[in-house]
Design an enzyme around this catalytic site. Sequence first.
Site, PDB file in Angstrom:
ATOM      1  N   PRO A 115       3.850   7.870 -12.777  1.00  0.00           N
ATOM      2  CA  PRO A 115       4.224   8.003 -11.363  1.00  0.00           C
ATOM      3  C   PRO A 115       4.297   6.639 -10.681  1.00  0.00           C
ATOM      4  CG  PRO A 115       1.899   8.486 -11.620  1.00  0.00           C
ATOM      5  CD  PRO A 115       2.430   8.213 -13.007  1.00  0.00           C
ATOM      6  N   LYS A 116       5.288   5.838 -11.061  1.00  0.00           N
ATOM      7  CA  LYS A 116       5.340   4.439 -10.636  1.00  0.00           C
ATOM      8  C   LYS A 116       6.279   4.240  -9.454  1.00  0.00           C
ATOM      9  CE  LYS A 116       4.115   2.528 -15.129  1.00  0.00           C
ATOM     10  NZ  LYS A 116       4.323   1.453 -16.103  1.00  0.00           N
ATOM     11  N   LYS A 117       5.815   3.407  -8.509  1.00  0.00           N
ATOM     12  CA  LYS A 117       6.614   3.009  -7.361  1.00  0.00           C
ATOM     13  C   LYS A 117       6.505   1.502  -7.186  1.00  0.00           C
ATOM     14  CE  LYS A 117       6.600   5.781  -3.737  1.00  0.00           C
ATOM     15  NZ  LYS A 117       6.137   6.598  -2.566  1.00  0.00           N
TER      16      LYS A 117
END
Length: 245
Positions: A115-117
């Site tokens: 879940p990368k931002k």
Amino acid sequence: MKIDDVRKTAFAMPLTSPAFPRGPYRFFNREYLVITYRTDREALARVVPEPLEVRDDLVKYEFIRMPDSTGFGDYCESGQAIPVYFNGNPGLYTHAMYLNDGPPIYGGRELWGFPKKLANPSLAVERDALVGVLDYGSIRVARGVMGYKHRALDGADVLRSLTQPNYLLKIIPHVDGSPRILELVDYRLEDITVKSAYTGPASLELNAHALAPVAELPVREIVSATHILADLTLGLGKVVYDYLA
């Protein structure tokens, strides 16, 4: 380009110039600051997806410095992992991650479901303290501090903690916006060499942010902190639950 050539060539987007290379992905001198804290169990229940089960009221807030990684380069990340059970076995669910480098964002999301931002994390020694920071734009979202190398930890215990299962929720939408892939993924860290591991007094501040809501798992009590330096390989995952099956 013929259809068979597309099938043989396709690995990641763009087709003729993928945003990240094929693995394996090896990390040298990967540096962790992990601050374990107590939070509200009800808050954990709101974000941990079944069939995972919340293990207790703990969260691991991580600042990770990766100065030398094959294919991904030199970058830093920060986020939260939650102790869980899957089929009665303990592991960690990665709830949120914020990075400052494109290829590991693209690869992490597309391959594993991390879940990368995009944000601006950092980890550095400031005199006698190890300081991790996460900024989202101009706003300070998180700050973790640990006394630098106050007490050595048992390397075997740290190695065991790094080899436990890790779980991700992989979501890939269809062209109409509905989920085309919705899977629980199990991945492991492999070929680990723990070079050093220390603990010390620690503090952690989390601030509210609409797009980086780490503070929705509020800090109630600091339990422990670890500073780890290791070489390791990020193993590819396997699907352990298909929500669309």
